[in-house]
Structures are given as C-alpha cells and as structure tokens.
Design a protein around this motif. Structure first.
Motif, short mmCIF file in Angstrom:
data_model
loop_
_atom_site.label_atom_id
_atom_site.label_comp_id
_atom_site.label_asym_id
_atom_site.label_seq_id
_atom_site.Cartn_x
_atom_site.Cartn_y
_atom_site.Cartn_z
N HIS A 198 0.81 -1.22 0.00
CA HIS A 198 0.00 0.00 0.00
C HIS A 198 0.85 1.28 0.00
CE1 HIS A 198 0.75 -0.31 4.37
NE2 HIS A 198 0.51 0.99 4.41
N LEU A 199 2.17 1.12 0.20
CA LEU A 199 3.05 2.28 0.19
C LEU A 199 3.58 2.58 -1.21
CD1 LEU A 199 5.10 1.49 3.42
CD2 LEU A 199 3.21 3.11 3.16
N ARG A 200 3.32 1.66 -2.15
CA ARG A 200 3.73 1.90 -3.54
C ARG A 200 2.66 2.73 -4.22
NH1 ARG A 200 3.86 -1.74 -8.18
NH2 ARG A 200 3.24 -3.42 -6.80
N ILE A 201 3.04 3.93 -4.62
CA ILE A 201 2.09 4.88 -5.20
C ILE A 201 1.81 4.57 -6.66
CG2 ILE A 201 1.67 7.34 -5.68
CD1 ILE A 201 3.80 7.94 -3.51
N ASN A 202 2.85 4.22 -7.40
CA ASN A 202 2.70 4.08 -8.84
C ASN A 202 3.86 3.26 -9.40
OD1 ASN A 202 1.70 4.43 -11.43
ND2 ASN A 202 2.66 6.44 -11.72
#
Length: 325
Positions: free
Chosen positions: A316-320
């Motif tokens: 969930h910390l990976r934005i894109n």
C-alpha cells in the motif's frame, strides 16, 4: 593492424567450453613470435605470448580489479597471459595490444620478445590501476543513469516549464534528495532488475524537507553487454529534447561539470550498458514506511547508513509503477 580489425577478431572468438582457461587465435601471420589474442572462460579479453621454452625471467603473477597477469605452463601450454578484468578499459586495452604487436612483430629472438612483453605488461598494469582512480565508480554511474531515466521521463511527460524540470535535478550537487520540486522532493535509487536492495547513505536521505512531501523512486535496470543504453545515449536524447523545447542545455552541462563530466567524455563509460525496466514510486511520508531519519534518532547516533529491502515494503506504500519496456 587497426583497432577495428582487432575488435573484429576478438568478437569472432567464443569463450572455451571445455578445458583450458581461454580460447585464442593468432593476431597476424606476419608476427614472428606466437602472439595471440583470446577470450577467457569468463568472457574477458586477453593477450597471449606463446613460448617455445620454459620462462627464464622473473614474472610476478597478479590479479587486480582491472588486469590479471599469469604464466600458464600447464601442458601443452607455455604461455604468458595478460587478461583484462574490467571491460571499462576495452578501448585502452586495444591500444595496448596494437602497440605490443608492433613492438613484437619483427622480433625473432624469444628471450627478447619475452622481455618486451613482460616490461609492457608491468607498465600497463600500473597505468590502468592508477587510471581507474580518475573515473567514477560503476555504482556512481548506475545511480546517475537511474536519475537520468527519471529525468527523461519527466521531460517526455512535461507539465511544468522545461527549465524548471531541469533545475529540479540536484543529484550531482550531492543534495539530500535528487529532485527538488515545489510541493515534494524525490529521491532516486537504481537497482538491478532482479535485485532487492538499495543503499541509503545517510539519516537525511529519506527525511522530508519541511513543508514538502517525499517520494522514493526506484529505477530497475537490466545490465547488458551489447546493444544497451548508456550514459551518453540517454544524455544525447535529453540534449535533443531540451533543444527542441527551447530549454537551456547549460543547466545540464553545469550539473555534469560537478562530476567533471560533459556530453562528450561520458562516452568513457560506454562499457556500462543498461536496459531500463520500470520506475516504482513509494510514499516516504507514510508512518508505515521503513526508514531511519534524523528527527527520529537519538542525537548520539550520527552517520547512519543502511540497506533497504524493496520487496519488504508494504504494497500500500507503492504509489505508482511506470513500465519502461
């Protein structure tokens, strides 16, 4: 004998599949000594002086970062060998072999040709060892390439004025973060395609600047030995984008000058070739993001360096993710 002819001969040799440390072929039939070029099992270029009798002179075997020298007297071989370990120096190594060929080609006396070979090897071993210290490390070039991949992506998808984008690149000025924008900063790390670890060099590198957000951009690249992208190629593309958009090339030139680089001498690093795979962006401001930062450390703790496992960062910390293939 030209460098083109010599490189074509090297390209025609395949590494040995069976016994023996190298595959080899003669350089030229007109050369009186048995002077050969070869490819080692590891795919490294080498030169070989084949002797008819046992070595009579002192020869110190060495294996350094750049070169390996050894005497191979395993029957039926009786060879003096100089092997290039660092492909960064392939062009210089080619010059060495051409020079050595011209020094040896008319020498019919084996003792004399052996002395010439040994003395030349000693000189070039010292020269390449000191020469490497004048250049940036492979790790630095890898990191710079990753920053340029991100910069090129920004330029191609430009929403801000081009000079503002160029001015945002602070990586070569050794700033805490590689890119500085109005509302956020971005720290860029470059890793191998199947790698997991990136190095964090200080307790400030993943700490947000006051009033700004911070993202970590992880550029994954594949290392290749042929037909890959290089520092010069990506800089040439960026140069063309800047000119077509009416931007200031001097902004990039000034940044490169911080590392004593320019649009021409970056070709010295053409031995390092990459294929960019993807860029993954992570939210460093989230409370769940794993980091050691100055504001959360005891004042007694200084000079923090650590490794960050990318695959261990929560999804969930990976934005894109941007696919570059």
């Amino acid at each position: 004998m030209t460098d083109k002819e010599l490189n074509e001969k090297w390209d025609s040799i395949s590494p040995p599949k069976g016994g023996g440390p190298y595959a080899r072929q003669i350089i030229n039939k007109n050369c009186k000594p048995d002077f050969m070029i070869g490819i080692s099992k590891e795919g490294c270029r080498c030169v070989v002086l084949k002797l008819k009798t046992k070595l009579k002179f002192e020869f110190n075997e060495e294996e350094k970062e750049n070169l390996k020298t050894y005497y191979n007297n395993t029957s039926p071989d009786n060879d003096l060998v100089l092997e290039l370990k660092d492909p960064f120096f392939e062009n210089l190594f080619t010059d060495l072999v051409i020079s050595l060929y011209h020094s040896l080609k008319d020498v019919g006396n084996e003792d004399e040709s052996t002395k010439i070979f040994i003395n030349t090897v000693r000189y070039w071993s010292d020269f390449l060892r000191s020469k490497r210290n004048l250049y940036l490390s492979d790790e630095v070039i890898q990191g710079m390439y990753g920053e340029l991949v991100y910069l090129e992506y920004l330029l191609i998808n430009a929403k801000d004025p081009i000079n503002d984008i160029l001015d945002s690149w602070k990586g070569l000025y050794d700033a805490n973060h590689d890119f500085h924008f109005t509302e956020k900063n971005v720290e860029v790390k470059t890793k191998r395609k199947n790698g997991d670890i990136v190095s964090i060099s200080s307790e400030y590198q993943l700490e947000s600047e006051s009033g700004k957000g911070l993202q970590l951009a992880v550029v994954s690249v594949e290392f290749v030995t042929d037909l890959g992208d290089t520092l010069k190629k990506i800089l040439d593309r960026i140069h063309e984008i800047i000119l077509n958009a009416g931007g200031l090339v001097s902004i990039i030139s000034n940044a490169l000058a911080e590392k004593k680089l320019n649009f021409n001498n970056v070709a010295d690093y053409d031995s390092l070739q990459f294929i960019p795979i993807k860029i993954e962006f992570y939210d460093c401001d989230h409370l769940d993001f794993p980091k050691l930062i100055d504001s959360h450390l005891n004042n007694a703790i200084q000079g923090v360096k650590y490794k960050l496992s990318i695959t261990s960062i929560e999804e969930h910390l990976r934005i894109n993710t941007i696919d570059l293939k």
